[in-house]
Design an enzyme around this catalytic site. Structure first.
Site: not given
Length: 363
Positions: A101, A132, A215
């Site tokens: 992402h 992911d 992230s």
């Protein structure tokens, strides 16, 4: 854990920890000037300049500093279009692992190393949104690139001290600390433009702060090893969607290395390490229009479900002791299992309840 509020217990949503580059950082009480004539130290003359230095630092502080010095050079900042995240140097060839992402639909990126302010160009090697994870590669890797060391996920235990490293809100090379709060969590991401809403099993839960921009960064133990990739933080809808303090999640190191190695070698993933039933399903509703199972649309020939006798038209209602009311519930149940596991699948065929023993395959 569902990606949304539940009728009882804590009401949590989960948000990928990426951030828009244009996001502004607001810090209360940190202005370099303001009313009141400056700091209290200035108001009291030269008191601060005469304060003695600490006589000695404790061992834990030294351990923190040592880990940061060893691992932080392996953590980078990644800019993809209008979003910003983090990444971890995977090898000395310039491969960097991050979240899918973070890269989104982009194929070109700029990467800033921890020990440099010069952006470097990078291109996409491969992305695997179901877990992911993604890998990007520096176009011209500099000398002295320092790959991270990944831990043995089986040795990660509740209570171990962790440090989360990344670029929260664009503040590169930031570090927060906490502990491993839990292991083996199954968490479903929200569906966004850059994420299909992956359900990920065996995640590491940590109390170390994971904020937007973290992230793809590193969750690290005190042995200088990456135990996971920072991916999600819980947000509380009862607090207007603000972060739920101390509830963050990282994809475990064993999953990271497995997926990254395949993306680097083949540009795709053929063995995710995740359990699969070998069916395509759709939502099923009962006579009261309530979710009541996962209806089988098709069965993979020779796959686990087909070998156990399941057919198109069956409605899966249970996996072991877990009730299945929707396709997402089926995905969550399978995410907590492994290829080769045996599972008891409950299903309905022409209105009659039946069960099958299924040896799970690989997604």
């Amino acid at each position: 854990m569902p990606a949304g509020p539940r009728p009882t217990g804590p009401k949590l949503w989960f948000g990928p920890a990426a951030v828009l580059v244009s996001a502004a950082l607001l810090v209360a009480g940190c202005s370099s000037s303001g009313k009141g004539g400056g700091s209290s130290a200035a108001a009291s003359g030269s008191a601060s300049s005469s304060a003695p230095a600490p006589a000695s630092s404790n061992q834990l502080e030294q351990d923190y500093q040592h880990v940061i010095a060893q691992v932080l050079p392996s953590v980078v900042q990644i800019t993809a279009g209008n979003s910003l995240g983090s990444g971890i140097v995977f090898d000395d060839k310039g491969d960097i692992v991050t979240n899918a992402h973070v890269v989104g639909s982009a194929t070109t990126f700029t990467v800033t190393l921890a020990n440099s302010s010069k952006p470097l160009d990078a291109t996409l090697v491969g992305s695997y949104p179901d877990s992911d994870l993604a890998v990007v590669r520096l176009s011209s890797p500099p000398s002295g690139l320092k790959p991270a060391v990944f831990a043995d996920s089986a040795k990660v235990a509740v209570g171990q001290i962790t440090l989360a490293m990344g670029s929260p809100l664009g503040l590169s090379s930031s570090v927060t600390q906490g502990i491993v709060s839990a292991v083996g969590r199954t968490v479903s991401e929200p569906r966004t433009a850059d994420s299909p809403g992956a359900t990920i099993g065996n995640m590491v839960q940590t109390s170390a702060a994971i904020n937007p921009g973290n992230s793809g960064g590193a969750l690290v133990n005190l042995s200088n090893q990456v135990i996971g990739i920072n991916t999600l933080t819980a947000v509380d809808p009862e607090l207007n969607g603000s972060a739920a303090p101390g509830i963050g999640f990282a994809i475990p190191a064993v999953t990271v290395t497995n997926i990254a190695n395949q993306l680097i070698k083949d540009g795709k993933v053929s063995n995710s390490g995740r359990a699969a039933l070998g069916v395509t399903v759709r939502p099923y509703f009962d006579a009261n229009f309530q979710p009541a199972g996962a209806a089988v649309v098709s069965v993979t020939a020779g796959g686990p479900a087909a070998s156990a006798g399941l057919q198109a038209g069956d409605v899966i209602t249970k996996v072991n002791d877990t009730a299945i009311t929707s396709p997402s519930a089926l995905t969550t149940a399978l995410a907590s299992l492994a290829p080769g596991d045996k599972a008891t699948v409950g299903y309905q065929r022409e209105g009659k309840d039946q069960t099958a023993q299924v040896t799970l395959g690989t997604l």
